[in-house]
Design an enzyme around this catalytic site. Structure first.
Site, PDB file in Angstrom:
ATOM      1  N   LYS A   1      -2.190   0.614  -6.137  1.00  0.00           N
ATOM      2  CA  LYS A   1      -2.904   1.896  -6.085  1.00  0.00           C
ATOM      3  C   LYS A   1      -2.277   2.934  -7.024  1.00  0.00           C
ATOM      4  O   LYS A   1      -3.002   3.678  -7.693  1.00  0.00           O
ATOM      5  CB  LYS A   1      -2.927   2.408  -4.645  1.00  0.00           C
TER       6      LYS A   1
ATOM      7  N   GLY B   1      -8.618   4.845   0.629  1.00  0.00           N
ATOM      8  CA  GLY B   1      -9.672   4.571   1.625  1.00  0.00           C
ATOM      9  C   GLY B   1     -10.837   5.516   1.444  1.00  0.00           C
ATOM     10  O   GLY B   1     -11.504   5.527   0.410  1.00  0.00           O
TER      11      GLY B   1
END
Ligand code: HSE
Length: 393
Positions: free
Chosen positions: A200, A129
């Site tokens: 990720k 993020g």
């Protein structure tokens, strides 16, 4: 003035517009020029938005407009996000994205196309993020050999696990809460089954080790099977449970997995709660470095996308553009699950001789030495009772 286009006006896309508007003067001061949103591409109209007049529905308008030098892709999903990104790069436009699905699946190709067309493909927001992690690994840790990565990489699941562990909230209730806060993927299966975290860890692993594993091919386990008993057992032994993406080099091959792990309370990752992510990078000169911050949500993620836009605008036309490149991992590059050995916790139903018995739960626990999952399962099977296995970080 740099004119940009936003692809996708959902949570993150609208967040980027908000960051660019709210921090306009700070950004202009830094760049000595302004960044203007010329188009917002979406299937929907947003009549009540202050950006309503920018909304278009035809991608070709962006592609054919020579004024657009930077395109921010925040559509999510593989298609048409990949196709639009590729078309923009081929047309000589820089692309930034928060789309971990596209970066993990097509990053190798898109980075190569960017290089060939003298533009940049940046994806700081695809992992962690709002946490700076891609740029630090690519730029600031270059004097180190990275040895391992362990990360809490999904804000939604960390939020759910925290609610379950600390407040006894049900899984369903905690998930609903995470969705209402804008943390979860459109289909939360990607969060709770560890698919998002797998994408990720593959991106971080590719950056660190130069080869990109296929996120669909790594060993992956989500959080749906974790019980209140598992949390209680972990706690009684001095651990907590976190969904961890792990990658390391084993005998010159790359290993990566995603699984809920027992994390010792002495490890900083044990104390990363709610929507926060934490990424512990092992490096041969620096030892361990921890990256920590909000791993999901509108403005944190949008701030990372905007940082990429600013980086491109600042360095456009100069030689000072750090590039990223990796190749796809194949055959001999990839370590098997068999080669990966770690300590495990085996939880057995009932009282079992030689194991630590936890009377109030009527369960027994064995902490193993570093063993492969295959050896762990054959050990657990010897007890002829139901069992659960957790790897230990
Ligand atoms: N659904 C993702 C998460 C969003 O919860 O971490 C950020 O990538």
């Amino acid at each position: 003035m740099k004119k940009i286009a936003i692809l996708g006006f959902g949570v993150v896309g609208s967040g980027v517009a908000e960051v660019l508007t709210q921090n306009k003067s700070i950004i202009e001061k830094k760049l000595a020029e302004s960044i203007e949103i010329k188009y917002i591409l979406d299937l929907r109209d947003f009549p009540d938005s202050p950006f309503a007049d920018k909304v278009i529905h035809d991608f070709n308008i962006i592609l054919d407009d020579p004024e657009i030098s930077i395109v921010a892709e925040m559509m999510g999903g593989s298609h048409p996000a990949y196709d639009f990104s590729k078309a923009c790069l081929l047309a000589g436009k820089n692309v930034v994205t928060s789309n971990k699905e596209v970066v993990s699946k097509f990053g190798t190709e898109l980075l190569e196309i960017a290089k060939q067309n003298n533009v940049r493909y940046l994806f700081e927001a695809s992992v962690g993020g709002g946490i700076p992690i891609i740029r630090p690994i690519n730029n600031d840790l270059t004097a180190n050999k990275i040895t391992s990565i362990d990360g809490i990489l999904n804000g939604t699941t960390n939020y759910i696990l925290t609610q379950m562990n600390e407040h006894g909230t049900s899984f369903a209730e905690a998930l609903k809460d995470a969705q209402s806060k804008g943390y979860a993927e459109a289909d939360p299966t990607a969060d709770i089954e560890g698919i998002d975290a797998a994408r990720k860890i593959c991106i971080l692993s590719a950056l660190s080790f130069g080869k990109c594993l296929c996120a669909d091919a790594i060993s992956r386990q989500g959080i749906t099977q974790i019980t209140a008993d598992d949390f209680a057992i972990a706690k009684s032994l001095g651990y907590t449970i976190k969904l961890i993406g792990h990658s390391e080099i084993i005998k010159s091959k790359i290993y990566a997995d995603v699984a809920p792990r027992f994390v010792p309370l002495s490890n900083p990752l044990a104390h990363i709660s709610d929507v926060y992510n934490g990424i512990l990078v092992g490096a041969n000169m620096l030892d361990n470095v921890l990256f920590y911050g909000k791993g999901a949500g509108k403005l944190p993620t949008a701030s990372a996308v905007t940082a990429d836009i600013i980086d491109i605008a600042e360095k456009m036309g100069t030689a000072a553009c750090p590039t990223i490149s990796w190749s796809n991992a194949e055959g001999d590059d990839i370590s098997s699950e068999e080669e990966y050995k770690t300590q495990r916790c085996i939880i057995l139903c009932g009282r079992v001789e030689g194991a630590k018995y936890i009377g109030e739960l009527n369960k027994s626990v064995i902490i193993t030495d570093k063993i492969s999952i295959k050896d762990c399962i054959s050990l657990a099977s010897e007890y002829n009772t139901e069992y659960t296995v957790y790897s230990i970080l």
